[in-house]
Design a protein around this motif. Structure first.
Motif, PDB file in Angstrom:
ATOM      1  N   SER A   1     -53.553  10.122 -50.794  1.00 60.20           N
ATOM      2  CA  SER A   1     -54.692   9.558 -50.059  1.00 60.20           C
ATOM      3  C   SER A   1     -56.010   9.823 -50.770  1.00 60.20           C
ATOM      4  O   SER A   1     -56.991   9.125 -50.522  1.00 60.20           O
ATOM      5  N   THR A   2     -56.046  10.864 -51.606  1.00 62.12           N
ATOM      6  CA  THR A   2     -57.244  11.183 -52.387  1.00 62.12           C
ATOM      7  C   THR A   2     -56.851  11.358 -53.840  1.00 62.12           C
ATOM      8  O   THR A   2     -55.676  11.569 -54.174  1.00 62.12           O
ATOM      9  N   ASP A   3     -57.857  11.282 -54.714  1.00 66.37           N
ATOM     10  CA  ASP A   3     -57.625  11.438 -56.147  1.00 66.37           C
ATOM     11  C   ASP A   3     -57.888  12.866 -56.609  1.00 66.37           C
ATOM     12  O   ASP A   3     -57.201  13.380 -57.504  1.00 66.37           O
ATOM     13  N   PHE A   4     -58.917  13.490 -56.029  1.00 74.83           N
ATOM     14  CA  PHE A   4     -59.231  14.894 -56.272  1.00 74.83           C
ATOM     15  C   PHE A   4     -59.346  15.573 -54.914  1.00 74.83           C
ATOM     16  O   PHE A   4     -59.570  14.907 -53.900  1.00 74.83           O
ATOM     17  N   ALA A   5     -59.217  16.875 -54.900  1.00 73.31           N
ATOM     18  CA  ALA A   5     -59.366  17.589 -53.634  1.00 73.31           C
ATOM     19  C   ALA A   5     -59.955  18.969 -53.854  1.00 73.31           C
ATOM     20  O   ALA A   5     -59.641  19.651 -54.831  1.00 73.31           O
ATOM     21  N   GLN A   6     -60.817  19.355 -52.926  1.00 70.72           N
ATOM     22  CA  GLN A   6     -61.357  20.711 -52.886  1.00 70.72           C
ATOM     23  C   GLN A   6     -60.352  21.564 -52.124  1.00 70.72           C
ATOM     24  O   GLN A   6     -59.992  21.264 -50.993  1.00 70.72           O
ATOM     25  N   MET A   7     -59.874  22.620 -52.762  1.00 70.75           N
ATOM     26  CA  MET A   7     -58.844  23.468 -52.151  1.00 70.75           C
ATOM     27  C   MET A   7     -58.946  24.859 -52.759  1.00 70.75           C
ATOM     28  O   MET A   7     -59.837  25.134 -53.560  1.00 70.75           O
ATOM     29  N   ASN A   8     -58.038  25.739 -52.372  1.00 69.38           N
ATOM     30  CA  ASN A   8     -57.976  27.033 -53.043  1.00 69.38           C
ATOM     31  C   ASN A   8     -56.640  27.159 -53.767  1.00 69.38           C
ATOM     32  O   ASN A   8     -55.722  26.354 -53.561  1.00 69.38           O
ATOM     33  N   LEU A   9     -56.528  28.169 -54.597  1.00 72.84           N
ATOM     34  CA  LEU A   9     -55.333  28.317 -55.420  1.00 72.84           C
ATOM     35  C   LEU A   9     -54.084  28.596 -54.592  1.00 72.84           C
ATOM     36  O   LEU A   9     -52.981  28.216 -54.982  1.00 72.84           O
ATOM     37  N   VAL A  10     -54.245  29.252 -53.455  1.00 73.79           N
ATOM     38  CA  VAL A  10     -53.095  29.513 -52.580  1.00 73.79           C
ATOM     39  C   VAL A  10     -52.484  28.196 -52.111  1.00 73.79           C
ATOM     40  O   VAL A  10     -51.259  28.028 -52.118  1.00 73.79           O
ATOM     41  N   ASN A  11     -53.346  27.237 -51.721  1.00 74.53           N
ATOM     42  CA  ASN A  11     -52.856  25.929 -51.293  1.00 74.53           C
ATOM     43  C   ASN A  11     -52.133  25.220 -52.421  1.00 74.53           C
ATOM     44  O   ASN A  11     -51.061  24.625 -52.223  1.00 74.53           O
ATOM     45  N   LEU A  12     -52.729  25.263 -53.614  1.00 74.18           N
ATOM     46  CA  LEU A  12     -52.138  24.565 -54.752  1.00 74.18           C
ATOM     47  C   LEU A  12     -50.773  25.144 -55.103  1.00 74.18           C
ATOM     48  O   LEU A  12     -49.795  24.411 -55.297  1.00 74.18           O
ATOM     49  N   LEU A  13     -50.694  26.463 -55.170  1.00 73.02           N
ATOM     50  CA  LEU A  13     -49.420  27.099 -55.512  1.00 73.02           C
ATOM     51  C   LEU A  13     -48.374  26.858 -54.428  1.00 73.02           C
ATOM     52  O   LEU A  13     -47.190  26.646 -54.726  1.00 73.02           O
ATOM     53  N   GLY A  14     -48.817  26.873 -53.173  1.00 74.23           N
ATOM     54  CA  GLY A  14     -47.888  26.610 -52.071  1.00 74.23           C
ATOM     55  C   GLY A  14     -47.341  25.200 -52.121  1.00 74.23           C
ATOM     56  O   GLY A  14     -46.144  24.973 -51.895  1.00 74.23           O
ATOM     57  N   ALA A  15     -48.223  24.234 -52.429  1.00 75.83           N
ATOM     58  CA  ALA A  15     -47.783  22.839 -52.520  1.00 75.83           C
ATOM     59  C   ALA A  15     -46.798  22.656 -53.671  1.00 75.83           C
ATOM     60  O   ALA A  15     -45.782  21.960 -53.534  1.00 75.83           O
ATOM     61  N   ASN A  16     -47.077  23.291 -54.806  1.00 75.53           N
ATOM     62  CA  ASN A  16     -46.182  23.167 -55.959  1.00 75.53           C
ATOM     63  C   ASN A  16     -44.842  23.837 -55.690  1.00 75.53           C
ATOM     64  O   ASN A  16     -43.790  23.368 -56.156  1.00 75.53           O
ATOM     65  N   SER A  17     -44.846  24.918 -54.920  1.00 76.29           N
ATOM     66  CA  SER A  17     -43.591  25.593 -54.571  1.00 76.29           C
ATOM     67  C   SER A  17     -42.726  24.696 -53.686  1.00 76.29           C
ATOM     68  O   SER A  17     -41.502  24.817 -53.665  1.00 76.29           O
ATOM     69  N   ALA A  18     -43.394  23.780 -52.967  1.00 80.15           N
ATOM     70  CA  ALA A  18     -42.678  22.870 -52.072  1.00 80.15           C
ATOM     71  C   ALA A  18     -42.298  21.562 -52.763  1.00 80.15           C
ATOM     72  O   ALA A  18     -41.801  20.638 -52.112  1.00 80.15           O
ATOM     73  N   GLY A  19     -42.560  21.454 -54.068  1.00 81.59           N
ATOM     74  CA  GLY A  19     -42.145  20.267 -54.809  1.00 81.59           C
ATOM     75  C   GLY A  19     -43.251  19.399 -55.362  1.00 81.59           C
ATOM     76  O   GLY A  19     -42.982  18.441 -56.098  1.00 81.59           O
ATOM     77  N   ALA A  20     -44.501  19.674 -55.023  1.00 78.07           N
ATOM     78  CA  ALA A  20     -45.612  18.881 -55.558  1.00 78.07           C
ATOM     79  C   ALA A  20     -45.878  19.283 -57.007  1.00 78.07           C
ATOM     80  O   ALA A  20     -45.320  20.269 -57.501  1.00 78.07           O
ATOM     81  N   ASP A  21     -46.721  18.523 -57.671  1.00 73.98           N
ATOM     82  CA  ASP A  21     -47.090  18.846 -59.057  1.00 73.98           C
ATOM     83  C   ASP A  21     -48.595  18.694 -59.193  1.00 73.98           C
ATOM     84  O   ASP A  21     -49.104  17.733 -59.774  1.00 73.98           O
ATOM     85  N   LEU A  22     -49.324  19.652 -58.627  1.00 77.41           N
ATOM     86  CA  LEU A  22     -50.781  19.632 -58.655  1.00 77.41           C
ATOM     87  C   LEU A  22     -51.294  20.513 -59.795  1.00 77.41           C
ATOM     88  O   LEU A  22     -50.648  21.492 -60.171  1.00 77.41           O
ATOM     89  N   ILE A  23     -52.451  20.150 -60.309  1.00 76.16           N
ATOM     90  CA  ILE A  23     -53.076  20.930 -61.378  1.00 76.16           C
ATOM     91  C   ILE A  23     -54.535  21.197 -61.022  1.00 76.16           C
ATOM     92  O   ILE A  23     -55.127  20.491 -60.212  1.00 76.16           O
ATOM     93  N   VAL A  24     -55.103  22.214 -61.641  1.00 77.88           N
ATOM     94  CA  VAL A  24     -56.520  22.528 -61.486  1.00 77.88           C
ATOM     95  C   VAL A  24     -57.274  21.815 -62.598  1.00 77.88           C
ATOM     96  O   VAL A  24     -56.979  22.023 -63.785  1.00 77.88           O
ATOM     97  N   VAL A  25     -58.225  20.984 -62.249  1.00 76.33           N
ATOM     98  CA  VAL A  25     -59.021  20.293 -63.266  1.00 76.33           C
ATOM     99  C   VAL A  25     -60.417  20.909 -63.402  1.00 76.33           C
ATOM    100  O   VAL A  25     -61.109  20.655 -64.387  1.00 76.33           O
TER     101      VAL A  25
END
Length: 310
Positions: A83-107
């Motif tokens: 739904s979005t191209d970039f997102a403001q988040m914290n590293l805990v959210n990013l790591l949690g999402a990737n642990s669940a199968g997502a492939d997010l990166i910090v830009v």
């Protein structure tokens, strides 16, 4: 609070200063729409607001669209869903999402060492009064919990002395304090100013206890970023320019018809019980170059006001 490249900055009061509609962006077919997942509108958004106001995104061919999530969990979910191209988040959210199968990166980094105020109910006079009380937090895994725990520990409280209740973003946490559901909460600007103006108390700033902390980041989906490398670079270039403008507006700000760059003035009305906050770009050529503490008229209620910061 620091943006992008870890600069230091004093407190700022934030009210929306950008136009609700971007007519030029809508009429220019060359602009590429970028949907950015924003947690909430607070002082940490100054660079993005500046980039919009000063046309920095448009100069990079970007039509910037803000999508408010309300908390980092929502902004992360929206990013994963596309739904979005970039997102403001914290590293805990990013790591949690990737642990669940997502492939997010910090830009990019977003806010380093954020300024939060521990706002408490008027009945709370010291940290000792928080013993046995409930404190509002965003959620059980939010990194800001670490900051709050450090503040409490430095003042003699252990985890057994209080209870953290997950209630959501700063507006929800402050509302809980105001209603008496919790004894206190960390809230950022401008919510802390509003709370203090309404008679609530402060037990201090987070930056007095934690001075090295990567709080939020800008994330993206790896596949999308790889397919849109040029757009990512242009987006970040506009963001960096906005950060430079924020810290050194005289040197980095664009010139307008030969005039000196505009100056940011921040006001709060007197008496404080009739709080109105305004943030306006003031042109020195119009004689509106007040210094901190000088008086003017509120842009909303026309009552006398004081310039809090410049």
């Amino acid at each position: 609070m620091r943006f992008a490249r870890s600069y230091g900055v004093g407190f700022v009061l934030l009210m929306l200063m950008t136009s609700a509609s971007r007519t030029h962006a809508q009429q220019n077919p060359k602009l590429t729409t970028v949907n950015y997942g924003n947690i909430v509108i607070t002082a940490t958004n100054w660079p993005f607001l500046i980039a919009e106001q000063e046309g920095m995104f448009q100069k990079e061919g970007i039509d910037f669209k803000r999508v408010i999530g309300g908390n980092t969990t929502a902004t992360t979910q929206a990013l994963v869903a596309g739904s979005t191209d970039f997102a403001q988040m914290n590293l805990v959210n990013l790591l949690g999402a990737n642990s669940a199968g997502a492939d997010l990166i910090v830009v990019a980094g977003d806010a380093t060492v954020p300024i939060y105020t521990l706002i408490v109910h008027p009945s709370i006079k010291s940290y000792a009064d928080l013993k046995g009380k409930r404190l509002a937090v965003t959620g059980p895994t939010d990194p800001l919990n670490y900051v709050l725990a450090r503040m409490l520990a430095a003042n003699g409280l252990t985890p057994a002395d209080y209870e953290m209740i997950g209630l959501g973003g700063a507006p929800q946490r402050l509302a809980a304090v105001q209603k008496g559901g919790v004894a206190g909460a960390l809230v950022n600007q401008p919510s802390d100013f509003i709370a203090l103006a309404s008679g609530f108390s402060s037990l201090g700033l987070s930056t007095d206890y934690v001075d090295n902390f990567q709080y939020t980041i800008t994330g993206a989906r790896r596949d999308w970023a790889q397919k849109n490398k040029s757009l990512v670079v242009r987006f970040l270039r506009a963001y960096v320019r906005a950060c430079e403008f924020f810290y050194e507006p005289k040197k980095k700000g664009p010139r307008r018809s030969g005039k000196r760059p505009r100056k940011l003035m921040l006001f709060t009305c007197k008496p404080r019980k009739r709080f109105h906050g305004t943030a306006a770009w003031m042109s020195r050529e119009r004689g509106e170059s007040l210094r901190t503490g000088e008086s003017s008229a509120c842009k909303k209620c026309r009552r006398p006001s004081i310039a809090l910061s410049t």
